[in-house]
Design a protein around this motif. Structure first.
Motif, short mmCIF file in Angstrom:
data_model
loop_
_atom_site.label_atom_id
_atom_site.label_comp_id
_atom_site.label_asym_id
_atom_site.label_seq_id
_atom_site.Cartn_x
_atom_site.Cartn_y
_atom_site.Cartn_z
N MET A 1 -12.14 58.19 78.40
CA MET A 1 -13.18 57.29 77.91
C MET A 1 -14.15 58.07 77.03
O MET A 1 -14.21 59.30 77.08
N THR B 1 -14.60 50.08 79.87
CA THR B 1 -13.35 50.81 80.11
C THR B 1 -12.83 50.38 81.47
O THR B 1 -13.60 50.30 82.44
N THR C 1 -9.79 49.88 76.87
CA THR C 1 -11.16 50.13 76.44
C THR C 1 -11.44 49.19 75.29
O THR C 1 -10.59 49.04 74.40
#
Lengths: 484, 313
Positions: free
Chosen positions: A23, A209, A219
């Motif tokens: 992420m 996410t 995401t």
């Protein structure tokens, strides 16, 4: 870019907790992180906050590769975490906890006056119901959560991780948390916001996410996905996100409570919801019925007879069960196996002449595991290693095996994921159909409205209103907040 | 892989005991002889039997510092009863009952007035020791009949009689801890007392039972000790509480409760017994022996802690 996690992996022994954690968080962004319990959110965040080290993959902080070996490393760089489970020192005061580890000094001494002053200012700024000089051990989980938030705020970091900050908070406190989150992001601080309450992300988060089984599966900008899609990514299977329950014709009266300002009854087959703000007396009501704080004035009737409940033991013998809001503290023996926890309230039933009958116990545990769909390889698994949802199911299994007739659920879905929530609700529904009486205390109004047959609203230790099933959140909140 | 490593670490106390045994067999020609081994058994039996009781106490999340003083009290009263004509059986029973009474007192005090067991048993340690010295005038009880030595020194079918007593106590404790409701509740109370209360378990009753059993086992141990010395010593058992706690801890018992086992404790006690015996045989300074045992305690707990950290989270 503030933080980038690229293909992070983490194993515990032979267990893979995280396989592909990826992420990116920008400064000033509120980034939601969602996933079922056990999906790897906590593991990923523990890595970011320096509590554990990752095995593989790359973590970059402002485009430079970093690896944290201890929480202090993360802290030095400006990462702070608001933990879901309280990590406070119970014997110190609120103010002392906020400043723990970074006490202002005056020569060789801790500057106690400054600690209190600065803590007071911080608490006042956010209108938290906290007294800086009261000791932490007597405070409710919600208040402890607020202290955790104060700790993170005080360290004025570049990135703050909120791990389910609202799971124990009331509506007004929740709104305050939202305001804080927004204010922080406006100041350019990056926020990672973990939650199970998908509805609260609207208008709060910028991006999202989603983790599933240790992998980042999606995401996106939040506006591009709706709740259905999020849930779909989280569970990897379709579930009806709105739970609907058919009311039954209630049977005989199981519980009648006659206390000063609190009069109500629960009939067989009924789920009675209890709403109210934090501190309205909902948990205290459960504790009184369960004999933890015995009745001083008034009476409690079980199945038409007045009973004296002076201890939890009396309550259990009267057929009452309490599923507390803090299952780790009062619900489970965490070091002991699932099977021991399941039979703990009714050990006599698996004993002959005081000797445990292993085959009987195993049978009971296997049955419970199947019936409640507790996800674990074996009934020998220690309770502490299971996810919140599975732990909650063990607590419920314990009371089912005890054949409790009246079940008091205090915040039954606290800290458990969407899938497990639905399972807990359908279990409560099943129990009602079997003729048990259920009291459900919850701060999750939408859940209460879906599950309960009628709703008692508490305010200042009194029952302020009794509302039918088809009421609205606004109506409930109105009674919870306003004197009439 | 995780499983295997976990197993090795769990077996560590046992493997240490075997290695120690093998090492001493090679290092000293006097070690692996019937005379020496039976003397090890006799020396460790007292600590061993007390440690069985302490295992229950520690699993329940408690601690009993008074066992050494209870040993002296029970041994003194028991031998006084024998000398004053109760007979050997009567005296042994008296010693046993004294232990039981002190155990009950410890249990009732911790549960009713809600004082931590560390404090309660620190108090009863002083009281029992003081009373013993008053009753005996500080003098050993002498004039015990020759036959009384059978308990501590006799053999039955070639096996030291104390070993049989120890095995008997160990089997009973094992069954209690691992196969009965009492044992189950002991683990539950030690693991999470709050959860045990919320499950409707009569925690106070079972806590008292645990201390009572510990006291009674100490009563048995006291008569063995008296039989070996052939006197009732009011100063007996000083510092035993630490050896006993050490045996439980080396065997995997956790002072925070919820963990510990009879087999582990037996291994722990024998490790300490072999360390003492081996040091004697190898001519190691007795002062150094204490330091060695201290080191072993810290090492055992450190390894156990490492195992738990590795497999939690």
């Amino acid at each position: 870019m503030l933080l980038e996690l690229d293909s992070i992996q983490k194993h515990f022994g032979g267990v893979t907790a995280l396989e592909y954690g990826t992420m990116r968080v920008d400064a000033g962004e509120v980034h939601a992180l969602v996933g079922e319990n056990g999906a790897g959110k906590s593991t990923l965040m523990k890595i970011v906050s320096g509590m554990i080290e990752h095995d593989r993959g790359v973590m970059r902080w402002r485009n430079k590769e970093v690896k944290f070996h201890r929480p202090a490393d993360a802290h030095a760089i400006g990462v702070a975490m608001v933990h879901q489970e309280s990590l406070l020192v119970p014997h110190l005061t609120v103010a002392e906890n906020i400043f723990l580890g970074r006490e202002p000094m005056q020569g060789p001494f801790v500057d106690q006056r400054r600690i209190v002053l600065e803590a007071s200012a911080l608490i006042e700024e956010h209108h938290f119901p906290l007294d800086p000089e009261s000791r932490v051990d007597k405070l409710s989980p919600a208040k402890k959560q607020l202290i955790e938030i104060c700790r993170a705020l005080h360290s004025a970091s570049s990135l703050i991780i909120f791990d389910e900050p609202t799971s124990s908070l009331s509506e007004s406190e929740t709104n305050e948390v939202f305001n804080i989150v927004k204010a922080l992001s406006a100041r350019g601080i990056g926020i990672i916001y973990i939650t199970h309450r998908l509805d609260e992300l609207q208008g709060l988060a910028d991006r999202i996410t989603i983790l599933r089984d240790g992998r980042t599966v999606h995401t996106d900008v939040l506006a591009n996905v709706d709740t259905e899609q999020i849930v779909h990514h989280m569970v990897g299977r379709e579930i009806s996100h709105i739970y609907t329950r058919q009311s039954l014709n209630p049977g005989r009266e199981l519980l009648k409570v006659d206390l000063p300002n609190v009069h109500f009854s629960v009939r067989a087959g009924e789920i009675v919801g209890v709403a109210g703000l934090m501190g309205a007396g909902r948990t205290e009501l459960c504790q009184t019925i369960f004999g933890i704080t015995p009745v001083e004035k008034g009476s409690i009737e079980i199945a038409g007879e007045i009973v004296q409940i002076k201890s939890p033991r009396d309550a259990v013998n009267a057929g009452i069960a309490l599923i507390t809001e803090d299952r780790q503290k009062t619900g489970l023996a965490l070091e002991l196996p699932l099977k021991v926890n399941v039979t703990l309230a009714n050990t006599d039933a698996v004993c002959k002449l005081g000797f445990l009958q292993n085959d009987m116990e195993n049978e009971v545990a296997e049955y419970s595991r199947k019936r409640l769909q507790i996800r674990t390889a074996t009934i020998e698994q220690t309770a502490g290693r299971l996810s919140g949802g599975n732990q909650q199911k063990i607590v419920i299994a314990k009371w089912l095996f005890r054949n409790a007739q009246l079940l008091l659920f205090d915040e039954p879905t606290r800290g458990i994921d969407v899938g497990a929530k639905a399972e807990v609700f359908s279990l409560m529904d099943e129990l009602a159909k079997e003729g048990k009486g259920i009291v459900m205390v919850s701060s999750e109004l939408p859940e209460l409205l879906q599950v309960a047959d009628r709703i008692l609203v508490m305010r200042d230790g009194k029952i302020a209103a009794e509302l039918p099933r088809k009421t609205t959140q606004q109506e409930v909140m109105h009674h919870a907040v306003v004197e009439r | 892989m995780k499983f295997r490593f976990d197993m090795v670490q769990k077996l560590l106390p046992f493997l240490s005991l075997i290695s120690l045994f093998l090492f001493l067999s090679i290092a000293s020609p006097h070690f692996l002889t019937a005379v020496n081994l039976s003397s090890v058994v006799r020396q460790t039996a007292v600590i061993n039997i007390m440690a069985l009781g302490m295992t229950l106490v520690i699993v329940s999340g408690g601690i009993d510092l008074s066992v050494g003083a209870i040993l002296a009290f029970s041994g003194t009263i028991g031998t006084m009863c024998i000398v004053s004509g109760w007979g050997i059986g009567g005296g042994i029973l008296a010693g046993l009952m004294c232990g039981l009474a002190w155990g009950l007192a410890n249990g009732v005090l911790t549960t009713s007035i809600k004082i931590p067991p560390f404090i309660v048993t620190l108090g009863t340690l002083g009281i029992a020791r003081g009373l013993t010295l008053i009753i005996s005038d500080g003098l050993p009880v002498v004039g015990l009949p020759r036959e009384f030595s059978f308990l501590g020194e006799g053999t039955f079918l070639g096996v030291p009689f104390v070993l049989l007593v120890l095995l008997f106590c160990a089997v009973l404790t094992y069954l209690t801890l691992h196969a009965t409701k009492l044992g189950r509740y002991t683990y539950a109370i030690g693991s999470n007392k709050e959860a045990a209360i919320y499950a409707g378990i009569p925690v106070a009753k079972y806590t008292v039972a645990v201390y009572a059993i510990s006291g009674m086992l100490t009563g048995i141990a006291s008569m063995i000790e008296a039989s070996r010395l052939m006197t009732g010593q009011p100063t007996a058992g000083q510092g035993y509480e630490l050896l006993v706690i050490a045996a439980v801890v080396i065997g995997g018992g956790s002072l925070t409760g919820g963990e510990g086992s009879v087999v582990g404790t037996l291994i722990g006690a024998f490790i300490m017994g072999l360390l003492a015996n081996g040091s004697d045989l190898l001519g190691i300074n007795p002062y150094l022996q204490q330091a060695i045992i201290g080191t072993v305690i810290i090492a055992a707990v450190a390894l156990d802690g490492a195992r738990k950290r590795r497999f939690s989270a």
